[in-house]
Design an enzyme around this catalytic site. Sequence first.
Site, PDB file in Angstrom:
ATOM      1  N   VAL A 195       0.875  -1.169   0.000  1.00  0.00           N
ATOM      2  CA  VAL A 195       0.000   0.000   0.000  1.00  0.00           C
ATOM      3  C   VAL A 195       0.916   1.224   0.000  1.00  0.00           C
ATOM      4  O   VAL A 195       1.963   1.218   0.663  1.00  0.00           O
ATOM      5  CB  VAL A 195      -0.916   0.023   1.236  1.00  0.00           C
ATOM      6  CG1 VAL A 195      -1.767   1.293   1.267  1.00  0.00           C
ATOM      7  CG2 VAL A 195      -1.805  -1.218   1.263  1.00  0.00           C
ATOM      8  N   CYS A 196       0.532   2.242  -0.745  1.00  0.00           N
ATOM      9  CA  CYS A 196       1.227   3.539  -0.712  1.00  0.00           C
ATOM     10  C   CYS A 196       2.699   3.332  -1.098  1.00  0.00           C
ATOM     11  O   CYS A 196       2.998   2.567  -2.020  1.00  0.00           O
ATOM     12  CB  CYS A 196       1.037   4.138   0.682  1.00  0.00           C
ATOM     13  SG  CYS A 196       1.368   5.913   0.824  1.00  0.00           S
ATOM     14  N   THR A 197       3.622   3.969  -0.396  1.00  0.00           N
ATOM     15  CA  THR A 197       5.029   3.861  -0.776  1.00  0.00           C
ATOM     16  C   THR A 197       5.655   2.526  -0.371  1.00  0.00           C
ATOM     17  O   THR A 197       6.856   2.318  -0.585  1.00  0.00           O
ATOM     18  CB  THR A 197       5.845   5.021  -0.180  1.00  0.00           C
ATOM     19  OG1 THR A 197       5.593   5.095   1.227  1.00  0.00           O
ATOM     20  CG2 THR A 197       5.455   6.344  -0.819  1.00  0.00           C
TER      21      THR A 197
END
Lengths: 211, 211
Positions: A99-101
């Site tokens: 998820v995300c970075t």
Amino acid sequence: MRVAIVLFERFTALDAVGPYEVLSRLPGSEVVFVSTRRGPVRTDVGSLATVADAELAEVSEPDIVLVPGGPGQSDQMTDGPLHEWLRAVDQTSSWTTSVCTGSLVLAAAGLLNGRRATTHWLAMDQLGALGAIPTAERFVLDGKYVTGAGVSAGIDMALRLVGEIAGEDLAKTIQLGIEYDPRPPHDAGSAATAPAEIVERLRANSRHLLT
Amino acid sequence: MRVAIVLFERFTALDAVGPYEVLSRLPGSEVVFVSTRRGPVRTDVGSLATVADAELAEVSEPDIVLVPGGPGQSDQMTDGPLHEWLRAVDQTSSWTTSVCTGSLVLAAAGLLNGRRATTHWLAMDQLGALGAIPTAERFVLDGKYVTGAGVSAGIDMALRLVGEIAGEDLAKTIQLGIEYDPRPPHDAGSAATAPAEIVERLRANSRHLLT
């Protein structure tokens, strides 16, 4: 289904807890929060600690691996125990996810070379520089590699994963259980819909977080 | 803005962490997770512990109080230290809030008498029995009392609170920061939109959780 969610200092809480809330409701699933050492791990803001119940070496062959993002991602980009563990569990995982970075960590570990993937909207360039094919979607499936966009996207990604694993009826059941009928007060959740001056301000303020 | 988020055994993680992710991004805010005693508190599923950094007695006069829900809510319905603390902090709070069945705890503490409020869709009847006016909305503001619907609704509620406290520009900035541009794979997040057989199955299975 054994689910391993990675924690590191200064991760973003919702990156991990959004998918946890969905995946932990898969019948028969076992979730374990795993880190380089056991014990409390602080989020980016610092006012919340969640507990890693296992060290990396104690978790082998999870079916799903999930790497969250957050400012602390920048400390996880060099080769070492986490990258080694990610490459090892990826050998047998059914799904390797982020998820995300968190996708920058997967990419830095060499797991997203030439694959379509996504990340936080502010980090798309870095994802490309690490060998993935940046793809601006809410979540991206490329074979067993599943990556979510920024922070809250992990909820959508996990519901899709449940659908792939156990069918759409169960995905709908979990969605209704967590009453996921989103009604954001504003339509400002993406760089395409937020006011341009807010996009630019965030881009300027966030530059130091994404190096 | 001092924000106190209550933890109790078998709370639902996303009830607390969704609003945390939003409210902790309010400039100058300080969030503290508070429980009857310090230390790890296990969620309903059991595979995640988050840490209470303060005991109830250590937190006085927070500006925002937030009570999450979850199966463990049923252990928090009798008068005692938590109810006493909630009534005390409510004397000076700017906002007294809940997510999911957390509103049942607020109501049991006597704080929602005659007020419009909401809760998880499966718990609306109980909320009425406790003296509140059950209102089927994503979140409900009645003066300083703000209640969210089930689990994921805390994100929407917290973004609205940010708008009330610091203006819509900041609410949009935080929404973009957490890339909250929800794209659920299905339209099944409310009892009105989910397939009827799924609604009924959840209602039957959840009866024992809501007593």
